[in-house]
Design a protein around this motif. Structure first.
Motif, PDB file in Angstrom:
ATOM      1  N   UNK A   1       0.856  -1.188   0.000  1.00 42.41           N
ATOM      2  CA  UNK A   1       0.000   0.000   0.000  1.00 42.41           C
ATOM      3  C   UNK A   1       0.889   1.235   0.000  1.00 42.41           C
ATOM      4  N   UNK A   2       0.434   2.281  -0.671  1.00 44.25           N
ATOM      5  CA  UNK A   2       1.269   3.448  -0.970  1.00 44.25           C
ATOM      6  C   UNK A   2       0.670   4.712  -0.368  1.00 44.25           C
ATOM      7  N   UNK A   3       1.530   5.477   0.339  1.00 43.37           N
ATOM      8  CA  UNK A   3       1.104   6.698   1.011  1.00 43.37           C
ATOM      9  C   UNK A   3       2.142   7.789   0.772  1.00 43.37           C
ATOM     10  N   UNK A   4       1.687   9.035   0.697  1.00 39.77           N
ATOM     11  CA  UNK A   4       2.594  10.147   0.462  1.00 39.77           C
ATOM     12  C   UNK A   4       3.287  10.611   1.729  1.00 39.77           C
ATOM     13  N   UNK A   5       4.530  11.022   1.594  1.00 33.75           N
ATOM     14  CA  UNK A   5       5.297  11.507   2.736  1.00 33.75           C
ATOM     15  C   UNK A   5       4.892  12.909   3.167  1.00 33.75           C
ATOM     16  N   UNK A   6       4.076  13.593   2.368  1.00 32.27           N
ATOM     17  CA  UNK A   6       3.578  14.906   2.811  1.00 32.27           C
ATOM     18  C   UNK A   6       2.775  14.756   4.098  1.00 32.27           C
ATOM     19  N   UNK A   7       1.988  13.681   4.189  1.00 31.34           N
ATOM     20  CA  UNK A   7       1.261  13.365   5.421  1.00 31.34           C
ATOM     21  C   UNK A   7       2.148  12.452   6.269  1.00 31.34           C
ATOM     22  N   UNK A   8       3.234  13.020   6.784  1.00 33.00           N
ATOM     23  CA  UNK A   8       4.261  12.222   7.461  1.00 33.00           C
ATOM     24  C   UNK A   8       3.717  11.538   8.706  1.00 33.00           C
ATOM     25  N   UNK A   9       2.886  12.233   9.460  1.00 28.49           N
ATOM     26  CA  UNK A   9       2.326  11.616  10.661  1.00 28.49           C
ATOM     27  C   UNK A   9       1.405  10.462  10.294  1.00 28.49           C
ATOM     28  N   UNK A  10       0.589  10.650   9.275  1.00 29.94           N
ATOM     29  CA  UNK A  10      -0.289   9.580   8.818  1.00 29.94           C
ATOM     30  C   UNK A  10       0.521   8.350   8.423  1.00 29.94           C
ATOM     31  N   UNK A  11       1.612   8.546   7.694  1.00 29.61           N
ATOM     32  CA  UNK A  11       2.445   7.434   7.264  1.00 29.61           C
ATOM     33  C   UNK A  11       3.009   6.682   8.468  1.00 29.61           C
ATOM     34  N   UNK A  12       3.484   7.428   9.470  1.00 33.96           N
ATOM     35  CA  UNK A  12       4.031   6.795  10.675  1.00 33.96           C
ATOM     36  C   UNK A  12       2.949   6.023  11.429  1.00 33.96           C
ATOM     37  N   UNK A  13       1.762   6.591  11.514  1.00 34.57           N
ATOM     38  CA  UNK A  13       0.658   5.944  12.227  1.00 34.57           C
ATOM     39  C   UNK A  13       0.231   4.661  11.511  1.00 34.57           C
TER      40      UNK A  13
ATOM     41  N   UNK B   1       4.582   1.487   1.685  1.00 33.64           N
ATOM     42  CA  UNK B   1       5.566   2.239   0.899  1.00 33.64           C
ATOM     43  C   UNK B   1       5.271   3.731   1.021  1.00 33.64           C
ATOM     44  N   UNK B   2       6.257   4.484   1.510  1.00 33.85           N
ATOM     45  CA  UNK B   2       6.148   5.944   1.545  1.00 33.85           C
ATOM     46  C   UNK B   2       6.767   6.536   0.294  1.00 33.85           C
ATOM     47  N   UNK B   3       6.077   7.490  -0.319  1.00 35.90           N
ATOM     48  CA  UNK B   3       6.554   8.102  -1.572  1.00 35.90           C
ATOM     49  C   UNK B   3       6.806   9.594  -1.360  1.00 35.90           C
ATOM     50  N   UNK B   4       7.850  10.137  -2.015  1.00 41.71           N
ATOM     51  CA  UNK B   4       8.266  11.519  -1.777  1.00 41.71           C
ATOM     52  C   UNK B   4       7.188  12.546  -2.102  1.00 41.71           C
ATOM     53  N   UNK B   5       7.292  13.700  -1.440  1.00 44.98           N
ATOM     54  CA  UNK B   5       6.397  14.827  -1.699  1.00 44.98           C
ATOM     55  C   UNK B   5       6.582  15.304  -3.127  1.00 44.98           C
ATOM     56  N   UNK B   6       5.480  15.549  -3.814  1.00 40.19           N
ATOM     57  CA  UNK B   6       5.513  16.127  -5.159  1.00 40.19           C
ATOM     58  C   UNK B   6       5.101  17.592  -5.041  1.00 40.19           C
ATOM     59  N   UNK B   7       5.876  18.462  -5.669  1.00 40.54           N
ATOM     60  CA  UNK B   7       5.658  19.899  -5.515  1.00 40.54           C
ATOM     61  C   UNK B   7       5.349  20.570  -6.850  1.00 40.54           C
ATOM     62  N   UNK B   8       4.674  21.709  -6.737  1.00 39.37           N
ATOM     63  CA  UNK B   8       4.520  22.584  -7.895  1.00 39.37           C
ATOM     64  C   UNK B   8       5.893  23.158  -8.242  1.00 39.37           C
ATOM     65  N   UNK B   9       6.001  23.767  -9.416  1.00 43.40           N
ATOM     66  CA  UNK B   9       7.287  24.337  -9.837  1.00 43.40           C
ATOM     67  C   UNK B   9       7.786  25.400  -8.865  1.00 43.40           C
ATOM     68  N   UNK B  10       6.855  26.101  -8.205  1.00 41.43           N
ATOM     69  CA  UNK B  10       7.256  27.156  -7.271  1.00 41.43           C
ATOM     70  C   UNK B  10       7.456  26.636  -5.852  1.00 41.43           C
ATOM     71  N   UNK B  11       7.356  25.327  -5.645  1.00 40.51           N
ATOM     72  CA  UNK B  11       7.685  24.741  -4.354  1.00 40.51           C
ATOM     73  C   UNK B  11       6.518  24.326  -3.479  1.00 40.51           C
ATOM     74  N   UNK B  12       5.306  24.773  -3.790  1.00 42.65           N
ATOM     75  CA  UNK B  12       4.155  24.404  -2.971  1.00 42.65           C
ATOM     76  C   UNK B  12       3.866  22.918  -3.121  1.00 42.65           C
ATOM     77  N   UNK B  13       3.708  22.224  -1.987  1.00 42.06           N
ATOM     78  CA  UNK B  13       3.387  20.798  -2.022  1.00 42.06           C
ATOM     79  C   UNK B  13       2.013  20.587  -2.644  1.00 42.06           C
ATOM     80  N   UNK B  14       1.902  19.607  -3.525  1.00 45.09           N
ATOM     81  CA  UNK B  14       0.624  19.300  -4.164  1.00 45.09           C
ATOM     82  C   UNK B  14      -0.387  18.871  -3.112  1.00 45.09           C
TER      83      UNK B  14
END
Length: 280
Positions: free
Chosen positions: A144-156, A171-184
């Motif tokens: 099962x796959x979860x995003x690392x943006x929700x780091x607490x959720x992934x740990x839980x 499986x934790x997957x890296x944060x994906x960001x907009x070109x200007x840096x804002x996390x999706x």
């Protein structure tokens, strides 16, 4: 690619796949998918021969004054993204399908849920763990796959899987960001043009903290002050929390002598946004 709404129909497909020896990847989502979700589906497709994406706005993880009713939904749009990313099946149940009459069984993970978003959103992780455990039981995935943006959720989720002996690789997957840096985030759609520009303070403040850490500042209070000063430069930003915690236990640390999670949550207008990074 199929879209199914009932547990019975989903299990029929799963059982067929299992008999044929397929490994199954599960990507749990609340829909209104973006590039971050797509990266999870891509990863699941790379690792498994079949991929299920659940699209379910889970009512029991929302608080009384949160955005359950206004949370964006668009199953047709999501279906196109899922198919293009390699999903084989979408599970899109109703709340009634997931929580039958007189539903009364919930899962709590203690300790890890007491800090960060757990402290600010009582009952949130109880709802997350309950729905995820139901999805695990229904789909019986290999991974099962979860995003690392929700780091607490992934740990839980990792703790729940270990404690309850789910035979599932998380499986934790890296944060994906907009070109200007804002996390999706699906909630980015709530932002007005002015708020969207203001939201960039989130990533800017984390970059300041990263620089300070690399320069040798290891006192958490000083790092929180650096982040706070940057956030306070943006008039539209209201700080919800700034936390520096042990990356495993999620307990606050005073001196950074171990891997830590640096996590922040802010409001831009009425929209709550989160971001983080892990410093080894």
């Amino acid at each position: 690619m199929k879209v199914v709404n009932s547990i019975k129909e989903l299990r029929s497909h799963i059982n067929t796949w299992k008999r044929r020896g397929h490994e199954i990847g599960l990507v749990p989502t609340m829909g209104y998918l973006h590039e971050g979700h797509k990266s999870l589906i891509n990863a699941a497709s790379d690792d498994n021969s079949k991929v299920v994406v659940s699209i379910f706005v889970n009512p029991i993880q929302f608080g009384a004054n949160e955005d359950l009713d206004s949370y964006p939904r668009d199953i047709e749009r999501d279906s196109k993204i899922c198919e293009a990313a390699g999903a084989d099946l979408i599970f899109n149940p109703s709340p009634e399908e997931m929580y039958g009459e007189n539903f009364s069984t919930y899962i709590d993970v203690e300790g890890l849920t007491e800090e960060l978003c757990g402290a600010k959103r009582p009952g949130h992780f109880r709802g997350v763990c309950t729905v995820v455990s139901k999805l695990f039981n229904i789909v019986n995935p290999t991974r099962a796959y979860f995003g690392e943006k929700d780091a607490q959720q992934l740990a839980v989720i990792k703790r729940m899987v270990a404690d309850l002996n789910f035979d599932i690789e998380i499986i934790g997957c890296p944060i994906v960001r907009e070109e200007d840096g804002l996390a999706k985030s699906s909630r980015n759609t709530y932002l007005s043009e002015e708020e969207r520009k203001a939201s960039l303070v989130l990533n800017r403040s984390l970059l300041k903290a990263k620089s300070a850490l690399k320069e040798g500042i290891k006192d958490s209070d000083k790092l929180v002050q650096i982040i706070s000063q940057e956030l306070n430069k943006e008039p539209l930003a209201k700080i919800d929390y700034i936390e520096i915690v042990d990356s495993t236990s999620l307990k606050p640390v005073k001196n950074i002598d171990r891997p830590v999670l640096v996590a922040i949550a802010i409001y831009i207008g009425k929209t709550r946004l989160i971001d983080n990074f892990i410093f080894q």
